[in-house]
Enzyme design. Structure first.
Site, PDB file in Angstrom:
ATOM      1  N   LYS A 106       0.829  -1.206   0.000  1.00  0.00           N
ATOM      2  CA  LYS A 106       0.000   0.000   0.000  1.00  0.00           C
ATOM      3  C   LYS A 106       0.864   1.257   0.000  1.00  0.00           C
ATOM      4  CE  LYS A 106      -1.751   1.705   3.913  1.00  0.00           C
ATOM      5  NZ  LYS A 106      -1.737   3.177   4.109  1.00  0.00           N
ATOM      6  N   ASN A 107       1.820   1.328   0.926  1.00  0.00           N
ATOM      7  CA  ASN A 107       2.622   2.543   1.059  1.00  0.00           C
ATOM      8  C   ASN A 107       3.488   2.789  -0.159  1.00  0.00           C
ATOM      9  OD1 ASN A 107       1.511   3.045   3.562  1.00  0.00           O
ATOM     10  ND2 ASN A 107       3.172   2.100   4.703  1.00  0.00           N
ATOM     11  N   ARG A 149      -3.221  10.950   4.412  1.00  0.00           N
ATOM     12  CA  ARG A 149      -1.992  11.728   4.516  1.00  0.00           C
ATOM     13  C   ARG A 149      -1.105  11.617   3.272  1.00  0.00           C
ATOM     14  NH1 ARG A 149      -0.871  14.335   8.606  1.00  0.00           N
ATOM     15  NH2 ARG A 149       1.287  14.526   7.935  1.00  0.00           N
ATOM     16  N   CYS A 200      -5.278  10.421   9.625  1.00  0.00           N
ATOM     17  CA  CYS A 200      -4.635   9.549  10.602  1.00  0.00           C
ATOM     18  C   CYS A 200      -4.949   9.996  12.020  1.00  0.00           C
ATOM     19  CB  CYS A 200      -3.125   9.534  10.395  1.00  0.00           C
ATOM     20  SG  CYS A 200      -2.445   7.877  10.385  1.00  0.00           S
ATOM     21  N   ARG A 204       2.235  14.078  13.008  1.00  0.00           N
ATOM     22  CA  ARG A 204       2.867  13.722  11.744  1.00  0.00           C
ATOM     23  C   ARG A 204       2.935  14.949  10.813  1.00  0.00           C
ATOM     24  NH1 ARG A 204       0.193   8.041   9.900  1.00  0.00           N
ATOM     25  NH2 ARG A 204       2.100   7.891   8.692  1.00  0.00           N
ATOM     26  N   PRO A 205       3.641  16.008  11.201  1.00  0.00           N
ATOM     27  CA  PRO A 205       3.658  17.240  10.416  1.00  0.00           C
ATOM     28  C   PRO A 205       4.354  17.056   9.077  1.00  0.00           C
ATOM     29  CG  PRO A 205       5.314  17.323  12.143  1.00  0.00           C
ATOM     30  CD  PRO A 205       4.513  16.086  12.390  1.00  0.00           C
ATOM     31  N   VAL A 206       4.060  17.984   8.152  1.00  0.00           N
ATOM     32  CA  VAL A 206       4.640  17.922   6.808  1.00  0.00           C
ATOM     33  C   VAL A 206       5.762  18.951   6.646  1.00  0.00           C
ATOM     34  CG1 VAL A 206       2.506  17.058   5.809  1.00  0.00           C
ATOM     35  CG2 VAL A 206       2.933  19.527   5.856  1.00  0.00           C
ATOM     36  N   ASP A 207       6.277  19.476   7.742  1.00  0.00           N
ATOM     37  CA  ASP A 207       7.277  20.533   7.637  1.00  0.00           C
ATOM     38  C   ASP A 207       8.539  20.088   6.899  1.00  0.00           C
ATOM     39  OD1 ASP A 207       7.638  18.911   9.970  1.00  0.00           O
ATOM     40  OD2 ASP A 207       9.153  20.304  10.685  1.00  0.00           O
ATOM     41  N   LEU A 208       8.922  18.814   7.049  1.00  0.00           N
ATOM     42  CA  LEU A 208      10.136  18.360   6.374  1.00  0.00           C
ATOM     43  C   LEU A 208       9.940  18.281   4.859  1.00  0.00           C
ATOM     44  CD1 LEU A 208      11.444  15.587   8.800  1.00  0.00           C
ATOM     45  CD2 LEU A 208      12.136  17.980   8.629  1.00  0.00           C
ATOM     46  N   ASP A 262       4.693   0.218  12.069  1.00  0.00           N
ATOM     47  CA  ASP A 262       3.431  -0.299  11.555  1.00  0.00           C
ATOM     48  C   ASP A 262       3.171  -1.752  11.930  1.00  0.00           C
ATOM     49  OD1 ASP A 262       2.579   2.047  10.456  1.00  0.00           O
ATOM     50  OD2 ASP A 262       3.096   1.560   8.391  1.00  0.00           O
ATOM     51  N   ARG A 270      -8.523   0.237   4.612  1.00  0.00           N
ATOM     52  CA  ARG A 270      -7.537   1.150   4.036  1.00  0.00           C
ATOM     53  C   ARG A 270      -6.231   0.423   3.719  1.00  0.00           C
ATOM     54  NH1 ARG A 270      -5.749   5.136   7.732  1.00  0.00           N
ATOM     55  NH2 ARG A 270      -4.521   5.789   5.943  1.00  0.00           N
TER      56      ARG A 270
END
Length: 421
Positions: free
Chosen positions: A22-23, A94, A118, A123-127, A308, A400
């Site tokens: 999936k990922n 996400r 999620c 789980r920020p997207v700053d990176l 996971d 999912r």
């Protein structure tokens, strides 16, 4: 709302085919945005998250055809009509943020909603954003959207991730394929899904070296072409089903499984008293002798123990001999399955990022509720070994990430059925 009924039925025996990851698939699908030529993905999993990504790409103007029962995806982005990824779709998952890098690299601008999807921490997207800024992107966050511009195109850069991030590595890797010059990603994620993405991009004409190590070097090219690429085996589905005979007893062969996808996980199984043998078709798993032994687990980025698989491993350790300690170092709020397992008779104490599991002789069936994707399947695993009936509700989380769970487990002797509601 559907639920799943499980009746404890003793050992499992048989074969379980493992789907494509999936990922990995959710990362490969946005790669279509990098080219106007067709991209075909084989061994695709049939999951609700894949349908969500299909919907998102379709909203941008991409064409996605599901062939051979959904196991082949034919994608084309020759007529992209929009560079805006709308909140109503992005909020569901996400992985939607992964359209940002490809859109920006190919078209010079993108407008992507900040994602949702999620319940296991911020789980920020700053990176993701910092890596793109290093390549010359002009970013503005307003009204819940990332407004990104690179009118002169992205430029090669050296970016050192302050912490390892799989998603940010994937976004930066895709964007760098069309950037001018050389990009070096340091402290990059090393997961098999990263390696799979790099191999697909290379088939499309990208120049990439170092995937699978902590330093990836990308030499930008003017354009990418089409390709056909098989999605790598889902190592999380693999690990999940490896735990089924570990919990219940019996012997199950996981078709398509490979030890190198789950080295640290297999080491812990061995320590707990689980046999994992390579076969011509995959991996064969069974208990060695008697009751499972308690082990301590610390989740880490690949090649460490996968976060996971933490919930599923906890289900196994609930009936182990002795006391186990699980330390979650990747995401906060990822022990929400512990209270539900406790409803089945497990003895679990949670303190921050640590969970202490005192093994019990037997779990008991009970009504439980899934709180996230991996938690849902951990409850099913526990139910397989429990006395009596267990009803797992809110299994839309399960859909999912796992296809045909009831069918795969039933084929090995489990008493499991879906109750539509």
């Amino acid at each position: 709302m559907d639920s799943i009924l499980v009746r404890g039925n003793g050992p499992l025996n048989g074969q379980i085919p493992i789907a494509g990851a999936k990922n990995a698939c959710l990362t490969l699908m946005p790669a279509t945005l990098l080219t106007d030529e067709p991209l075909t993905l084989t061994n695709a999993p049939r999951l609700s998250d894949i349908r969500t990504m299909t919907q998102l790409l379709g909203s941008l103007g991409a064409e996605v055809a599901s062939l051979q029962g959904g196991q082949v995806l034919a994608l084309s982005s020759h007529q992209i009509a929009s560079q805006k990824a709308d909140y109503e779709i992005v909020r569901k998952m996400r992985a939607s943020i992964l359209v940002l890098g490809p859109l920006l690299a190919r078209f010079g601008h993108a407008e992507v909603s900040l994602p949702g999807g999620c319940a296991i921490g911020a789980r920020p997207v700053d990176l993701h954003l910092k890596a793109l800024e290093a390549m010359g992107a002009d970013l503005d966050l307003r009204d819940g959207y990332v407004h990104a511009k690179a009118p002169g195109g992205l430029k090669g850069a050296v970016f050192d991730f302050p912490v390892v991030s799989v998603g940010a590595t994937e976004n930066a890797l895709m964007a760098a394929t069309l950037a001018k010059g050389t990009t070096v990603l340091k402290n990059a994620a090393r997961e098999p899904e990263i390696v799979d993405l790099a191999r697909c991009l290379r088939r499309m004409g990208a120049q990439i070296e170092g995937e699978g190590t902590s330093t990836i070097t990308i030499q930008g090219v003017d354009r990418l072409g089409g390709a056909t690429h098989p999605v790598v085996t889902d190592r999380i589905e693999l690990g999940t089903y490896m735990l089924a005979p570990a919990i219940c007893g019996g012997e199950v062969e996981l078709l398509g499984g490979r030890i190198e996808l789950l080295g640290a996980f297999c080491e812990k199984l061995d320590e707990a008293g689980i046999s994992v043998e390579e076969t011509a078709a995959g991996l064969k798993v069974s208990r060695k002798n008697g009751r499972i032994r308690a082990v301590d687990v610390v989740t880490e980025p690949f090649p460490g123990f996968p976060t996971d698989l933490q919930a599923q491993m906890m289900a196994l350790l609930c009936t182990a001999e002795g006391t186990s300690i699980l330390e979650e170092k990747i995401f906060e709020n990822r022990f929400m399955h512990a209270p539900e397992l406790s409803r089945m008779g497990a003895r679990i104490e949670v303190h921050g990022g640590h969970a202490t599991v005192h093994g019990v002789d037997k779990l008991r069936g009970a009504p439980v509720m899934a709180t996230d994707l991996r938690a849902s399947v951990s409850l099913i695993l526990a139910a397989l070994a429990a006395e009596g009936e267990t009803v797992v509700s809110r299994v839309y989380h399960l859909d999912r990430g796992y296809e045909r769970v009831e069918e795969k487990l039933s084929a090995c002797g489990a008493l499991i059925e879906r109750i539509e509601g």
